[in-house]
Scaffold this active site. Structure first.
Site, PDB file in Angstrom:
ATOM      1  N   HIS A 155      44.932   8.856  83.696  1.00  0.00           N
ATOM      2  CA  HIS A 155      46.213   8.496  83.101  1.00  0.00           C
ATOM      3  C   HIS A 155      46.175   8.668  81.585  1.00  0.00           C
ATOM      4  O   HIS A 155      46.959   8.060  80.867  1.00  0.00           O
ATOM      5  CB  HIS A 155      46.570   7.053  83.456  1.00  0.00           C
ATOM      6  N   LYS A 173      23.117  10.657  54.549  1.00  0.00           N
ATOM      7  CA  LYS A 173      22.255   9.499  54.283  1.00  0.00           C
ATOM      8  C   LYS A 173      21.865   9.445  52.810  1.00  0.00           C
ATOM      9  O   LYS A 173      21.878   8.383  52.190  1.00  0.00           O
ATOM     10  CB  LYS A 173      20.973   9.591  55.130  1.00  0.00           C
ATOM     11  N   GLU A 215      23.798  15.676  69.263  1.00  0.00           N
ATOM     12  CA  GLU A 215      22.775  15.718  68.224  1.00  0.00           C
ATOM     13  C   GLU A 215      21.668  16.727  68.553  1.00  0.00           C
ATOM     14  O   GLU A 215      21.038  17.283  67.663  1.00  0.00           O
ATOM     15  CB  GLU A 215      22.184  14.310  68.021  1.00  0.00           C
TER      16      GLU A 215
END
Lengths: 428, 428
Positions: B290, B401, B269
């Protein structure tokens, strides 16, 4: 599984509908190779046969003697743990499921202290029976049980290869033991004896899971436009070739967090070869809108974002409120809010020309998870065919294993010498 | 914090010692700008003053009335949750800490059902007091408490801005309330009233945390070769410029998993702007050896791997065993095994020319975590200066938003219309 490629087209990196049409011929060829590999049960391809070859009755029989454990502890690492974690997180169930897939002493000690070992079933999973992390943890767990006065031989289930340490141990102590399926790499083993026992102990609907996987298998065909799994795999491949080196896997469901981690292993270990391979990034919607979205939208144009959601969610209403400017939330549901965030993020990425793919299942239930896991496995196999990599091997992890073993005095390995030659430029 | 750049040099992408020497002049200039910003308490830079400006007594006073809660529930999202989660995961303590940082109805319902709400303290965090996810969750939690016969006004602590919904609510119901610090973006707020209250409730050593942060602040200087934080930030910047678009943050400690997630937000951000910014990838050692290591070692040469560990770990011995080929493990400790894996992975990456950086702290304790969080924040601020981005803003999250709010009927936002125009290419 539903795959919507609409927003994958005409972004940056740029993939066009025409390019997908051209790629479809290669998908047809790849599908033939995959079908042949499956028919011959070749290494790796055999994983795509699991919905038909796994012996669900044997799984149920192996766990039948453990009546209603409170807790299941999976001792395994990588593919030996992630599939099981994905299933129990997504499907819930009657047991608490813990994983020992690391050898952090701070964690192992705390976890074992917190468990009621007499009510715990331990599932040890290692194909070779010699995985250092898994066997070390198992030795610690076994001792902790003995110290707690619990007969570990009554509480242990094993999944392993035909021979090796764990097999002999199972035979010596008459432990219930399942075979790891032949030709199935760990990261493709979620629908097998590796992960299903825990799901069975948790009371999950194993048949539903396999039915979902079978339904997705039935949709595999010679065209990416007819198979959701191939649509996803082909689009990812084509986007990587055009510069989308990063694939952010972003489910909008908390219970799919482990799925994203499982996907990251599947993608990274299968496709990260010969200097190609998308880097999978695990994200979570809506949470990571407040973390990663800034980068996806405004950072380098090297990304594909995969947005995953169920089409149906449980209903939790948001209470009415007289709080200033928040009345619009009252009467809405949490699921409605989450879906609005999903669609807003999707549109927001599209408006910024960031390619994104929508993947949906009907519900986060056994059938849906079966579709999703099988679909992603088939997508990965197709991608590997198109990229011409050796999808089912992981040669690059061996070097470090030998070095670690050498360091611990487990043999003479030249790789261990390199550790002592580390270059240093220390700032403190 | 100790930062070892030895393995960051001469790999692929290629960074040389000479290039670092040249960069050091720019680090000196950037350090001056940072020092000036701190002296003026400018937006963002003020975060680097928190070890001296945060009022730890006020934090302790705010939580003093909640005597020994069993559980703390943080209701917040992004920076309002990740710092607190990082602290309690790393430092442990006397409470169970849960986070509501998503609006998934399946999760919220299950979590609330599992908690004893009468023994739970709820910490609601939102600077604006209007964050849709946070306020929705809080409304649901408040109603659940009321339904359970618990007086929510006795169990709620608030951290918010000077005005707004949460502030009025706190005043109306006489709730303990803390101010979010001025000039501190959420992702830089771990050492503030945003995250410290939960640490205090858990009985963590707040002073030790701030002491550690202060010690790291004292090491900031005009040369990257004298400041671990700047060494890390400068090397990451220089490597990204040369093609390391991915930064895999891989702590070798289970209790630092949330740290990696906190780091991912900090990095993405702050730096993901103007088509630059490394993509942070969260990994965990040894588990992800792994899973991801195959890709890091053999995939595209676009990666830096950051390996983090404590120099001291608790002692958990591996029991002696007569299992075939495993006797080398007996008498070793889990920590010894984990450290051997760490060094083997480091050498394995170096042998494959993959740049990697070793970051160490003495122990995973309050002092060490204070150093680590502050050090990474300062590294990020330096990177932002060098890359000339607006480190402390996040403009790209606003579009989504507004779209979500429009979709939910919370106002007339043209962004919401774009959602309806989604292109579709559905494969099912």
């Amino acid at each position: 599984m539903y795959v919507d490629l609409g927003n994958a087209l005409n972004g940056q990196p740029r993939l066009t509908r025409e390019a997908l049409d051209r790629l479809d011929d290669r998908v047809a060829d790849a599908h033939e190779r995959i079908a042949r590999g499956r028919a011959d049960a070749d290494h790796g391809y055999a994983a795509l046969n699991l919905p038909d070859t796994v012996d669900a009755d044997a799984v149920r029989a192996a766990v039948a003697d453990f009546d209603d454990p409170e807790t299941v502890l999976t001792v395994g690492i990588g593919g030996s743990a992630l599939g099981a974690a994905t299933l129990t997180e997504a499907l819930g169930g009657d047991v608490d499921h813990y994983i020992l897939d690391n050898v952090d002493p701070a964690h192992v000690g705390t976890l074992l202290d917190s468990l009621s070992l007499a009510d715990t079933v331990v599932h040890v999973v290692s194909r070779s029976g010699t995985t250092a992390e898994t066997l070390s943890n198992f030795l610690v767990v076994r001792e902790a049980m003995t110290d707690a006065g619990v007969d570990w031989t009554e509480r242990t289930l094993v999944t392993t290869g035909e021979a090796g340490n764990l097999r002999s141990l199972a035979e010596r102590h008459d432990l219930p033991a399942l075979d790891v399926p032949a030709g199935v790499p760990g990261r493709f083993s979620a629908l097998s004896t590796v992960a299903l026992p825990v799901a069975a102990l948790a009371g999950a609907d194993i048949e539903g899971l396999l039915d979902g996987a079978r339904a997705e298998a039935d949709r595999l065909s010679g065209s990416l436009f007819e198979s959701p799994a191939y649509a996803y795999g082909a689009a990812c491949y084509a986007l990587e070739r055009r510069g989308a080196g990063v694939n952010a896997m972003m489910p909008y469901a908390e219970s799919l967090e482990y799925f994203a981690e499982w996907f990251a292993q599947l993608w990274a270990e299968s496709l990260g070869k010969d200097a190609v391979g998308q880097t999978p990034v695990r994200a979570l919607g809506a949470t990571d809108q407040h973390s990663q979205l800034q980068l996806y939208r405004a950072g380098p144009r090297d990304k594909l974002v995969t947005l995953v959601r169920p089409r149906e969610r449980p209903e939790v209403p948001i209470p009415e409120t007289d709080l200033d400017g928040l009345s619009y939330l009252g009467g809405e549901s949490l699921g409605g809010l989450l879906d609005a965030e999903f669609e807003a993020t999707e549109a927001s990425l599209a408006a910024a020309d960031c390619p994104n793919i929508r993947v949906e299942i009907d519900r986060v239930d056994a059938h849906g998870i079966g579709e999703l896991l099988y679909g992603m496995e088939a997508a990965c196999v197709l991608y590997g065919e198109l990229a011409n990599v050796s999808t089912f091997t992981q040669p690059a992890v061996e070097w470090g294993k030998r070095a670690a073993r050498g360091l611990l005095g487990g043999g003479d390995f030249p790789e261990a010498d390199a550790v002592g030659e580390k270059r240093e430029l220390l700032v403190e």
